[in-house]
Design an enzyme around this catalytic site. Structure first.
Site, PDB file in Angstrom:
ATOM      1  CE  LYS A 202      -3.203   2.999   0.691  1.00  0.00           C
ATOM      2  NZ  LYS A 202      -4.604   3.200   0.621  1.00  0.00           N
ATOM      3  CB  CYS A 258      -4.115   8.709  -0.063  1.00  0.00           C
ATOM      4  SG  CYS A 258      -5.610   7.960   0.578  1.00  0.00           S
ATOM      5  CE  LYS A 318      -9.537  11.739  -7.777  1.00  0.00           C
ATOM      6  NZ  LYS A 318      -9.170  10.334  -7.525  1.00  0.00           N
TER       7      LYS A 318
HETATM    8  C1  UDX Z   1      -4.852   7.696  -4.327  1.00  0.00           C
HETATM    9  C2  UDX Z   1      -4.518   6.368  -5.018  1.00  0.00           C
HETATM   10  O1  UDX Z   1      -4.674   6.526  -6.425  1.00  0.00           O
HETATM   11  C3  UDX Z   1      -5.404   5.260  -4.484  1.00  0.00           C
HETATM   12  O2  UDX Z   1      -5.048   4.020  -5.077  1.00  0.00           O
HETATM   13  C4  UDX Z   1      -5.250   5.180  -2.957  1.00  0.00           C
HETATM   14  O3  UDX Z   1      -6.118   4.194  -2.417  1.00  0.00           O
HETATM   15  C5  UDX Z   1      -5.556   6.527  -2.332  1.00  0.00           C
HETATM   16  O4  UDX Z   1      -4.714   7.544  -2.912  1.00  0.00           O
HETATM   17  P1  UDX Z   1      -6.737   9.549  -4.586  1.00  0.00           P
HETATM   18  O5  UDX Z   1      -6.026  10.307  -3.519  1.00  0.00           O
HETATM   19  O6  UDX Z   1      -8.213   9.434  -4.530  1.00  0.00           O
HETATM   20  O7  UDX Z   1      -6.185   8.049  -4.681  1.00  0.00           O
HETATM   21  O8  UDX Z   1      -6.430  10.281  -5.975  1.00  0.00           O
HETATM   22  P2  UDX Z   1      -5.575  10.109  -7.291  1.00  0.00           P
HETATM   23  O9  UDX Z   1      -6.501  10.149  -8.437  1.00  0.00           O
HETATM   24  O10 UDX Z   1      -4.621   8.988  -7.262  1.00  0.00           O
HETATM   25  O11 UDX Z   1      -4.778  11.494  -7.279  1.00  0.00           O
HETATM   26  C6  UDX Z   1      -3.958  11.885  -6.193  1.00  0.00           C
HETATM   27  C7  UDX Z   1      -3.361  13.249  -6.439  1.00  0.00           C
HETATM   28  O12 UDX Z   1      -2.426  13.208  -7.511  1.00  0.00           O
HETATM   29  C8  UDX Z   1      -4.398  14.287  -6.852  1.00  0.00           C
HETATM   30  O13 UDX Z   1      -4.063  15.518  -6.257  1.00  0.00           O
HETATM   31  C9  UDX Z   1      -4.253  14.369  -8.349  1.00  0.00           C
HETATM   32  O14 UDX Z   1      -4.688  15.588  -8.875  1.00  0.00           O
HETATM   33  C10 UDX Z   1      -2.747  14.204  -8.483  1.00  0.00           C
HETATM   34  N1  UDX Z   1      -2.341  13.703  -9.792  1.00  0.00           N
HETATM   35  C11 UDX Z   1      -2.776  12.509 -10.235  1.00  0.00           C
HETATM   36  C12 UDX Z   1      -1.468  14.459 -10.564  1.00  0.00           C
HETATM   37  O15 UDX Z   1      -1.036  15.547 -10.162  1.00  0.00           O
HETATM   38  N2  UDX Z   1      -1.074  13.981 -11.769  1.00  0.00           N
HETATM   39  C13 UDX Z   1      -1.485  12.783 -12.245  1.00  0.00           C
HETATM   40  O16 UDX Z   1      -1.054  12.399 -13.352  1.00  0.00           O
HETATM   41  C14 UDX Z   1      -2.378  12.023 -11.451  1.00  0.00           C
END
Ligand code: UDX
Length: 425
Positions: A202, A258, A318
């Protein structure tokens, strides 16, 4: 199966609803009476697509109940899922006080052969800690396991109904088989391993993804120095199957509940086990510095922030969530307030809860950009990305900062915006 889910936060509510929708008898337990009362009435305290509908459907089916009573939830439960919060402690590691408290509270009511599963994100070794507590008070034999959660906000229901994989951390064959049986209708990609490996999986998954974002943000900065376009570079590297072309959006840095927490916890864990010089420290620091760095740089390009009217589009961390935890909008708005700008904000779901000096939240993109000198598209909400900014162009110079490279520069340029992307000219 009879399942008790302890903790009705984000992961808890989604998990209770999904398992109940698969015909299991689920008791959702929380010590917060108000939460239990509203969930029992089918009211979800946050926005997550599809969750309200699923929760209400399962409540009507009678498979799902909520309670504050450990005795009621645990007495008949074959599987107990711990999904309580693990805030960061002073040393940066996960604070296990709530996880350990659940063990204390459930121990007297455990049923023979109950499987106690940690789903909360915890450091390796936590199973041994809860086993110690349970052994002191439980009157029966039990097993512990770790089944970490990989769901994403905004697609949490879908991710839980169809997970990319299910990681089961257990060294007890009978318990692992039963947990596999529980999850098999959701996924055929079930991987059984030691609890420590599950917990490291994780942390490693989230830290890797956060590192990937930090990396592409740095490459984007270099592109700006030499005229390369980061989107072309992503296309150029993405065809390599070892790299892939997804999850590569540069921007204002990662946020949410997260990534920031998991990266800094893994960094703190590394320090605690004597590995002080670690990559996670650096990733965390770079991401913390990301928004202030960009805002400084962009401030110079727009001729300073003082007295500028700035529209911030996207306040959540997001799209498809109302969650603003560690959202880039917070550091952006704080920077603008400190530098004398007048700020308007729009988000389809999230509310600004910070300092409202020189800030006003608007109900639509149109209202937010009505007088803007600078528009910053921070988050790729469909409502923002599909908006036709030609309709709102004012008769003055307007900068359009495409914080996620979601817009076709030529369209905005042809509409007389001064376009500034991330890692592209
Ligand atoms: C994340 C993990 O993806 C998930 O598997 C875990 O269980 C919890 O943490 P989450 O926090 O919901 O999920 O969002 P995610 O879509 O992964 O994006 C996390 C952050 O990264 C966001 O701020 C998003 O905007 C940013 N991000 C994501 C980027 O800046 N660039 C990207 O290419 C993808």
């Amino acid at each position: 199966m009879k399942i008790a889910c302890i903790g009705t936060g984000f992961v808890g509510v989604v998990t209770t609803a999904v398992f109940a929708s698969h015909g299991h008898e689920v008791a959702g337990l929380d010590i917060d009476e108000n939460k239990v009362a509203s969930l029992s009435k089918g009211q979800v305290p946050f926005f997550e697509p599809g969750l309200n509908e699923l929760l209400n459907k399962t409540l009507v089916s009678g498979n799902l109940t909520f309670t504050t009573s450990y005795q009621e939830a645990i007495t008949d439960a074959e599987i107990i899922l711990i999904m309580v919060g693990t805030p960061s402690a002073a040393d940066g590691q996960a604070d296990l006080k709530y996880v350990l408290a659940t063990a204390e509270s459930m121990a007297p009511y455990l049923k023979e052969d109950a499987i106690v599963v940690i789903k909360s994100t915890v450091p390796p070794g936590t199973n041994k800690k809860i086993e110690k507590i349970l052994k002191q008070k439980a009157k029966v034999s039990f097993t512990t396991a770790s089944v970490p959660e990989f769901l994403r906000e905004g697609t949490a229901v879908e991710d839980t109904l169809h997970p990319s994989r299910v990681v089961i951390g257990s060294t007890n064959k009978k318990a692992a088989d039963k947990l596999a049986q529980l999850h098999r209708p959701l996924s055929d990609r079930i991987i059984v391993m030691k609890p420590e490996s599950a917990q490291m999986s994780k942390y490693a998954a989230n830290t890797y993804l956060a590192t990937r974002i930090t990396f592409i943000n740095q490459v984007a900065d270099l592109c700006e120095k030499n005229g390369a376009d980061i989107q072309e570079v992503i296309a150029g590297i993405g065809e390599d199957s070892r790299i892939g072309d997804h999850y590569w959006y540069p921007g204002f840095g990662y946020g949410g509940s997260c990534f920031p927490k998991d990266v800094s916890e893994l960094a703190a864990y590394s320090r605690a086990v004597g590995e002080s010089d670690n990559l996670m420290n650096k990733v965390h620091d770079l991401n913390q510095a990301r928004t202030p760095y960009l805002m400084e740089k962009l401030g110079k390009k727009v001729g300073g922030w003082k007295n500028k009217k700035v529209a911030i589009l996207g306040l959540s961390f997001k799209p498809n969530t109302d969650d603003t935890r560690e959202a880039p909008s917070i550091a952006i708005i704080n920077h603008l307030q400190q530098n004398g700008a007048e700020v308007t904000g729009f988000d389809p779901m999230a509310k600004w809860r910070g300092d409202s000096t020189n800030f006003s939240q608007k109900e639509s993109v149109v209202e937010a950009v009505a007088e803007a000198d600078v528009i910053i598209a921070v988050i790729e909400w469909p409502e923002i990305v599909s908006f036709d900014f030609s309709k709102t162009k004012l008769d003055k110079q307007q900068f359009f900062i495409d914080g996620r490279n979601q817009f076709e520069p030529s369209i905005l340029i042809n509409n007389n915006y001064t376009y500034l992307g991330i890692g592209r000219k």
